[in-house]
Design a protein around this motif. Sequence first.
Motif, PDB file in Angstrom:
ATOM      1  N   LEU A 211       0.795  -1.222   0.000  1.00  0.00           N
ATOM      2  CA  LEU A 211       0.000   0.000   0.000  1.00  0.00           C
ATOM      3  C   LEU A 211       0.831   1.276   0.000  1.00  0.00           C
ATOM      4  O   LEU A 211       0.337   2.337  -0.395  1.00  0.00           O
ATOM      5  CB  LEU A 211      -0.961   0.004   1.200  1.00  0.00           C
ATOM      6  CG  LEU A 211      -2.138  -0.964   1.104  1.00  0.00           C
ATOM      7  CD1 LEU A 211      -2.958  -0.936   2.387  1.00  0.00           C
ATOM      8  CD2 LEU A 211      -3.011  -0.639  -0.098  1.00  0.00           C
ATOM      9  N   VAL A 212       2.082   1.209   0.440  1.00  0.00           N
ATOM     10  CA  VAL A 212       2.921   2.416   0.452  1.00  0.00           C
ATOM     11  C   VAL A 212       3.955   2.413  -0.662  1.00  0.00           C
ATOM     12  O   VAL A 212       4.825   3.279  -0.717  1.00  0.00           O
ATOM     13  CB  VAL A 212       3.617   2.608   1.820  1.00  0.00           C
ATOM     14  CG1 VAL A 212       2.594   2.873   2.903  1.00  0.00           C
ATOM     15  CG2 VAL A 212       4.476   1.396   2.181  1.00  0.00           C
ATOM     16  N   ALA A 245      -3.837   9.320  -1.761  1.00  0.00           N
ATOM     17  CA  ALA A 245      -2.480   9.391  -2.302  1.00  0.00           C
ATOM     18  C   ALA A 245      -2.213  10.749  -2.941  1.00  0.00           C
ATOM     19  O   ALA A 245      -1.106  11.310  -2.802  1.00  0.00           O
ATOM     20  CB  ALA A 245      -2.276   8.278  -3.327  1.00  0.00           C
ATOM     21  N   LYS A 246      -3.199  11.294  -3.619  1.00  0.00           N
ATOM     22  CA  LYS A 246      -3.057  12.626  -4.246  1.00  0.00           C
ATOM     23  C   LYS A 246      -2.862  13.693  -3.174  1.00  0.00           C
ATOM     24  O   LYS A 246      -2.004  14.576  -3.301  1.00  0.00           O
ATOM     25  CB  LYS A 246      -4.297  12.915  -5.082  1.00  0.00           C
ATOM     26  CG  LYS A 246      -4.272  14.247  -5.834  1.00  0.00           C
ATOM     27  CD  LYS A 246      -5.490  14.346  -6.745  1.00  0.00           C
ATOM     28  CE  LYS A 246      -5.503  15.669  -7.512  1.00  0.00           C
ATOM     29  NZ  LYS A 246      -5.729  16.847  -6.639  1.00  0.00           N
ATOM     30  N   ARG A 247      -3.625  13.616  -2.113  1.00  0.00           N
ATOM     31  CA  ARG A 247      -3.513  14.616  -1.046  1.00  0.00           C
ATOM     32  C   ARG A 247      -2.199  14.468  -0.277  1.00  0.00           C
ATOM     33  O   ARG A 247      -1.594  15.467   0.142  1.00  0.00           O
ATOM     34  CB  ARG A 247      -4.723  14.514  -0.108  1.00  0.00           C
ATOM     35  CG  ARG A 247      -5.971  15.127  -0.744  1.00  0.00           C
ATOM     36  CD  ARG A 247      -7.228  14.821   0.026  1.00  0.00           C
ATOM     37  NE  ARG A 247      -7.285  15.379   1.364  1.00  0.00           N
ATOM     38  CZ  ARG A 247      -7.692  16.623   1.664  1.00  0.00           C
ATOM     39  NH1 ARG A 247      -8.052  17.453   0.691  1.00  0.00           N
ATOM     40  NH2 ARG A 247      -7.743  17.033   2.914  1.00  0.00           N
ATOM     41  N   ALA A 249       0.604  13.499  -1.553  1.00  0.00           N
ATOM     42  CA  ALA A 249       1.625  14.078  -2.427  1.00  0.00           C
ATOM     43  C   ALA A 249       1.560  15.600  -2.405  1.00  0.00           C
ATOM     44  O   ALA A 249       2.592  16.286  -2.338  1.00  0.00           O
ATOM     45  CB  ALA A 249       1.448  13.551  -3.853  1.00  0.00           C
ATOM     46  N   GLU A 250       0.350  16.165  -2.441  1.00  0.00           N
ATOM     47  CA  GLU A 250       0.197  17.624  -2.429  1.00  0.00           C
ATOM     48  C   GLU A 250       0.704  18.224  -1.123  1.00  0.00           C
ATOM     49  O   GLU A 250       1.282  19.314  -1.108  1.00  0.00           O
ATOM     50  CB  GLU A 250      -1.270  17.995  -2.626  1.00  0.00           C
ATOM     51  CG  GLU A 250      -1.790  17.746  -4.033  1.00  0.00           C
ATOM     52  CD  GLU A 250      -3.285  18.004  -4.148  1.00  0.00           C
ATOM     53  OE1 GLU A 250      -3.906  18.330  -3.107  1.00  0.00           O
ATOM     54  OE2 GLU A 250      -3.825  17.887  -5.257  1.00  0.00           O
ATOM     55  N   ALA A 251       0.489  17.501  -0.035  1.00  0.00           N
ATOM     56  CA  ALA A 251       0.894  18.013   1.279  1.00  0.00           C
ATOM     57  C   ALA A 251       2.356  17.715   1.600  1.00  0.00           C
ATOM     58  O   ALA A 251       2.893  18.233   2.581  1.00  0.00           O
ATOM     59  CB  ALA A 251       0.000  17.408   2.361  1.00  0.00           C
ATOM     60  N   GLY A 252       2.991  16.870   0.788  1.00  0.00           N
ATOM     61  CA  GLY A 252       4.366  16.478   1.077  1.00  0.00           C
ATOM     62  C   GLY A 252       4.469  15.583   2.292  1.00  0.00           C
ATOM     63  O   GLY A 252       5.474  15.602   3.017  1.00  0.00           O
ATOM     64  N   ILE A 253       3.431  14.791   2.532  1.00  0.00           N
ATOM     65  CA  ILE A 253       3.380  13.886   3.684  1.00  0.00           C
ATOM     66  C   ILE A 253       3.585  12.457   3.195  1.00  0.00           C
ATOM     67  O   ILE A 253       2.938  12.017   2.251  1.00  0.00           O
ATOM     68  CB  ILE A 253       2.027  14.017   4.416  1.00  0.00           C
ATOM     69  CG1 ILE A 253       1.907  15.421   5.018  1.00  0.00           C
ATOM     70  CG2 ILE A 253       1.886  12.954   5.501  1.00  0.00           C
ATOM     71  CD1 ILE A 253       0.538  15.730   5.589  1.00  0.00           C
ATOM     72  N   ALA A 254       4.485  11.740   3.834  1.00  0.00           N
ATOM     73  CA  ALA A 254       4.831  10.389   3.394  1.00  0.00           C
ATOM     74  C   ALA A 254       3.629   9.451   3.521  1.00  0.00           C
ATOM     75  O   ALA A 254       2.837   9.561   4.462  1.00  0.00           O
ATOM     76  CB  ALA A 254       5.991   9.844   4.223  1.00  0.00           C
ATOM     77  N   ILE A 258      -1.196   2.182   7.529  1.00  0.00           N
ATOM     78  CA  ILE A 258      -2.479   2.114   8.245  1.00  0.00           C
ATOM     79  C   ILE A 258      -3.449   3.143   7.684  1.00  0.00           C
ATOM     80  O   ILE A 258      -4.644   2.864   7.496  1.00  0.00           O
ATOM     81  CB  ILE A 258      -2.277   2.312   9.765  1.00  0.00           C
ATOM     82  CG1 ILE A 258      -1.391   1.205  10.339  1.00  0.00           C
ATOM     83  CG2 ILE A 258      -3.625   2.341  10.480  1.00  0.00           C
ATOM     84  CD1 ILE A 258      -1.948  -0.192  10.194  1.00  0.00           C
ATOM     85  N   ARG A 259      -2.963   4.337   7.408  1.00  0.00           N
ATOM     86  CA  ARG A 259      -3.816   5.374   6.810  1.00  0.00           C
ATOM     87  C   ARG A 259      -4.349   4.915   5.456  1.00  0.00           C
ATOM     88  O   ARG A 259      -5.523   5.099   5.135  1.00  0.00           O
ATOM     89  CB  ARG A 259      -3.022   6.668   6.657  1.00  0.00           C
ATOM     90  CG  ARG A 259      -3.842   7.849   6.134  1.00  0.00           C
ATOM     91  CD  ARG A 259      -2.938   8.993   5.702  1.00  0.00           C
ATOM     92  NE  ARG A 259      -2.024   9.378   6.757  1.00  0.00           N
ATOM     93  CZ  ARG A 259      -0.724   9.614   6.569  1.00  0.00           C
ATOM     94  NH1 ARG A 259      -0.185   9.487   5.368  1.00  0.00           N
ATOM     95  NH2 ARG A 259       0.041   9.964   7.575  1.00  0.00           N
ATOM     96  N   ARG A 260      -3.482   4.288   4.665  1.00  0.00           N
ATOM     97  CA  ARG A 260      -3.908   3.834   3.340  1.00  0.00           C
ATOM     98  C   ARG A 260      -4.855   2.635   3.430  1.00  0.00           C
ATOM     99  O   ARG A 260      -5.757   2.495   2.615  1.00  0.00           O
ATOM    100  CB  ARG A 260      -2.691   3.531   2.468  1.00  0.00           C
ATOM    101  CG  ARG A 260      -1.973   4.802   2.039  1.00  0.00           C
ATOM    102  CD  ARG A 260      -1.080   4.588   0.857  1.00  0.00           C
ATOM    103  NE  ARG A 260      -0.643   5.852   0.270  1.00  0.00           N
ATOM    104  CZ  ARG A 260       0.032   5.958  -0.865  1.00  0.00           C
ATOM    105  NH1 ARG A 260       0.373   4.864  -1.530  1.00  0.00           N
ATOM    106  NH2 ARG A 260       0.376   7.132  -1.344  1.00  0.00           N
ATOM    107  N   LEU A 261      -4.660   1.784   4.429  1.00  0.00           N
ATOM    108  CA  LEU A 261      -5.598   0.695   4.642  1.00  0.00           C
ATOM    109  C   LEU A 261      -6.979   1.254   4.987  1.00  0.00           C
ATOM    110  O   LEU A 261      -8.006   0.745   4.509  1.00  0.00           O
ATOM    111  CB  LEU A 261      -5.102  -0.225   5.755  1.00  0.00           C
ATOM    112  CG  LEU A 261      -5.973  -1.438   6.088  1.00  0.00           C
ATOM    113  CD1 LEU A 261      -6.118  -2.362   4.877  1.00  0.00           C
ATOM    114  CD2 LEU A 261      -5.398  -2.198   7.280  1.00  0.00           C
TER     115      LEU A 261
END
Length: 390
Positions: A211-212, A245-247, A249-254, A258-261
Amino acid sequence: MADMILPDAEWQHRAGLAGLVRVLGDVRFVGGCVRDTLLGIPVSDIDLATSLAPETVVEYLKEAGITAVPTGIAHGTVTAVIESGPVEVTTLRRDVSTDGRHATVAFTDNWREDAARRDFTMNALYADPNTREIFDYFGGLADLEARKVRFIGDPYQRIAEDHLRILRFFRFLARFGDEPDGEALRACSDRANDLMALSRERIRDELLKLLVARDAVRVVELMIRRRMFVPILFVRSAERLAYLAKREAEAGIAPDPIRRLAALIPPEDVETVGARFKLSNLQRRRLQAAVARPVENAKALVYRAGQEGAVDRLLLSERPIREAMVAATWEAPCFPLTGGAIIRRGIKAGPQVARLMRQIEDQWIAEDFPDSARVDQIADELVLRSINNS
């Protein structure tokens, strides 16, 4: 066959590595450290393959004063602890029998046999530590250059040997691949139900890594089309995952697994999934909190839910992306008041002190965390009001 030279890289000069190579003699770098160096990716773990028997490896290490940990000695793996960290040393192996979950191995001195039991061609690359010559027995260099994740030999046979290779194929495709190898994809699709034979822990670990990965969204969409999740997880679509995933990338947050799950599964399933995949209690609480709708501003959310929890909720919500960026960098202060300060203002110890503390804290948060002088003013006002109303 020796095809090319492994580029020089920082990890090859780590403290103690050259001494370890000298002590063991007949060794080669193998797997991820070779693959990632060729791709220009930083290397974290170093693996060595050797024709020496595991007991001989342990003997040589002890004679040289190097700590030897028999982490998987029955399967040929000994961990050598050198100055710069652990290095796994594994004896060349061939499979004697497999059942899709476990393998019985025999040791060999044949490098090609060892390469033949590995999963993908890009993972079966070896390099001589002294000359840096690369040994490629199954076309891994060409596949790596083409970003092609390809099983060694017959994909159906490789999957029958270890069912987890189905998920590993998609993880490697998300991390390294471009277009999927058609034969491999067909085999994974045909044998998807084999995943049901695996432990939930093995599925969980592989899925969270997938997922990452670099191209996780595209690969998850492919897996949904191929019904790969049906045996292991209920997934409606990849839309929320793509949105997240888009957000990120926009925020520059890795990316976070768990968040993606939380983005991948239906919100009503988070408790069930947390239990099924045996997530830790902390991970389960985080998964459940991530799907809650944020009702406070970014700083208040960080203070109440912690930085991780605030970032999760804000990125998964429709709130402006700048709020997630604030949450990712803002450190919440400690509440600058104690119950003793309320008692000293004339309130008797008991439930009323706790009530006033909550009221003062709520106003402090609402006023965007002013300094302790303002907190004292708020306390004076609320305590006086409480005394007058009693």
